[in-house]
Design an enzyme around this catalytic site. Sequence first.
Site, PDB file in Angstrom:
ATOM      1  N   GLU A  40     -34.916 -35.407 -39.142  1.00  0.00           N
ATOM      2  CA  GLU A  40     -35.994 -35.909 -37.504  1.00  0.00           C
ATOM      3  C   GLU A  40     -36.817 -35.490 -36.695  1.00  0.00           C
ATOM      4  OE1 GLU A  40     -34.406 -38.815 -39.807  1.00  0.00           O
ATOM      5  OE2 GLU A  40     -35.280 -39.275 -38.253  1.00  0.00           O
ATOM      6  N   PRO A  63     -45.385 -37.195 -39.173  1.00  0.00           N
ATOM      7  CA  PRO A  63     -46.160 -38.126 -39.492  1.00  0.00           C
ATOM      8  C   PRO A  63     -47.181 -38.981 -37.969  1.00  0.00           C
ATOM      9  CG  PRO A  63     -44.267 -38.705 -39.716  1.00  0.00           C
ATOM     10  CD  PRO A  63     -44.317 -36.641 -39.206  1.00  0.00           C
ATOM     11  N   ASP A 117     -67.492 -29.588 -53.401  1.00  0.00           N
ATOM     12  CA  ASP A 117     -66.346 -29.919 -53.549  1.00  0.00           C
ATOM     13  C   ASP A 117     -66.613 -31.444 -52.617  1.00  0.00           C
ATOM     14  OD1 ASP A 117     -64.354 -28.736 -53.413  1.00  0.00           O
ATOM     15  OD2 ASP A 117     -64.232 -27.697 -51.952  1.00  0.00           O
ATOM     16  N   ARG A 170     -58.521 -22.089 -49.862  1.00  0.00           N
ATOM     17  CA  ARG A 170     -59.549 -22.214 -51.079  1.00  0.00           C
ATOM     18  C   ARG A 170     -60.431 -21.833 -49.959  1.00  0.00           C
ATOM     19  NH1 ARG A 170     -61.748 -26.296 -51.624  1.00  0.00           N
ATOM     20  NH2 ARG A 170     -62.241 -26.180 -54.215  1.00  0.00           N
TER      21      ARG A 170
HETATM   22  N1  LIG Z   1     -46.461 -37.127 -43.277  1.00  0.00           N
HETATM   23  C1  LIG Z   1     -46.399 -36.718 -43.336  1.00  0.00           C
HETATM   24  N2  LIG Z   1     -47.295 -35.943 -42.394  1.00  0.00           N
HETATM   25  O1  LIG Z   1     -47.285 -33.958 -41.869  1.00  0.00           O
HETATM   26  N3  LIG Z   1     -45.791 -34.330 -42.488  1.00  0.00           N
HETATM   27  C2  LIG Z   1     -45.275 -34.910 -42.967  1.00  0.00           C
HETATM   28  C3  LIG Z   1     -43.976 -35.391 -43.019  1.00  0.00           C
HETATM   29  O2  LIG Z   1     -43.699 -36.656 -43.647  1.00  0.00           O
HETATM   30  N4  LIG Z   1     -42.957 -35.913 -43.168  1.00  0.00           N
HETATM   31  C4  LIG Z   1     -41.550 -35.951 -43.201  1.00  0.00           C
HETATM   32  C5  LIG Z   1     -40.995 -36.027 -41.319  1.00  0.00           C
HETATM   33  N5  LIG Z   1     -41.260 -34.318 -41.265  1.00  0.00           N
HETATM   34  C6  LIG Z   1     -39.781 -34.366 -39.996  1.00  0.00           C
HETATM   35  C7  LIG Z   1     -40.796 -34.977 -39.000  1.00  0.00           C
HETATM   36  C8  LIG Z   1     -41.136 -34.807 -37.786  1.00  0.00           C
HETATM   37  C9  LIG Z   1     -41.515 -35.241 -36.787  1.00  0.00           C
HETATM   38  C10 LIG Z   1     -41.108 -36.199 -37.197  1.00  0.00           C
HETATM   39  C11 LIG Z   1     -39.706 -36.968 -37.850  1.00  0.00           C
HETATM   40  N6  LIG Z   1     -39.268 -36.083 -38.786  1.00  0.00           N
HETATM   41  C12 LIG Z   1     -42.470 -33.738 -40.979  1.00  0.00           C
HETATM   42  C13 LIG Z   1     -42.888 -33.454 -41.943  1.00  0.00           C
END
Ligand SMILES: Nc1nonc1C(=O)N1CCN(Cc2ccccn2)CC1
Length: 239
Positions: free
Chosen positions: A110, A83, A162, A148
């Site tokens: 996490e 995120p 697209d 794709r």
């Molecule tokens: N939105 C998103 N866009 O890419 N990845 C997400 C996403 O929500 N997630 C959930 C948490 N994961 C584990 C994580 C990584 C770093 C910090 C905290 N936690 C990653 C993937």
Amino acid sequence: MKINILTLFPEMFSGFKSESIIGKALEKNLLEINIVNIREFCYDKHKQADDMPFGGGAGMVMKPEPLFRALETVKGKVIYTTPQGVRFNQKLAIELAQEEEITIIAGHYEGIDERVVESKVDLEVSIGDFVLTGGELPAMMMADCIARLVPGVIKKESYENDSFFNGLLDYPHYTRPAEYEGMKVPEVLLSGHHKNIETWRLKESLKRTYLRRRDLLVGRELSKEEKKLLAEIKRELGK
Ligand SMILES: Nc1nonc1C(=O)N1CCN(Cc2ccccn2)CC1
């Protein structure tokens, strides 16, 4: 093109690799998708892939050793789905589709130990401002969008219509029957008049973009025809 995905849950990718457009593209060897099971790189007795965070706090953190070892077996730009990353979009997908090989780390818990991010990750990418249970769906979504764009995976024509390919949202689509539940297909689409159809589609794309994603028009060069159509749209909308 080869896309490596490092994950603790390889089974999540079996349907993705066997079905539909991606499945067919892999059968035709148009690209390669290599799912790497991080667990195979956990050499301790309990195959521990995560551990408690230093400094305390809730949740677990993915250990560095298995990730460093797994990354030794792959090549290409390393992307970490998180995120905290830059927002994924069609422009980034097109850029990544030019690479010979890319590697996506699907994080879990996490997150991953920061030493992996600092020394091995080239790009942190987010698919949106929401929190999922893990990085597998973001990795799958990015791989799908990038795959794709690989030549031969989809027909060139559909790629060029697209949404976002021409910087506009897509126009509405219809198919048989020509009337259903009293709703008719726009006459122009049944006319066989290709120029009129093309103009109608461009106008619909512009209208949708203007109404739903006006931000996409900011800074976008409009052709003479697009300017004329957009003026018509504004008049028709009374705006
Ligand atoms: N939105 C998103 N866009 O890419 N990845 C997400 C996403 O929500 N997630 C959930 C948490 N994961 C584990 C994580 C990584 C770093 C910090 C905290 N936690 C990653 C993937």
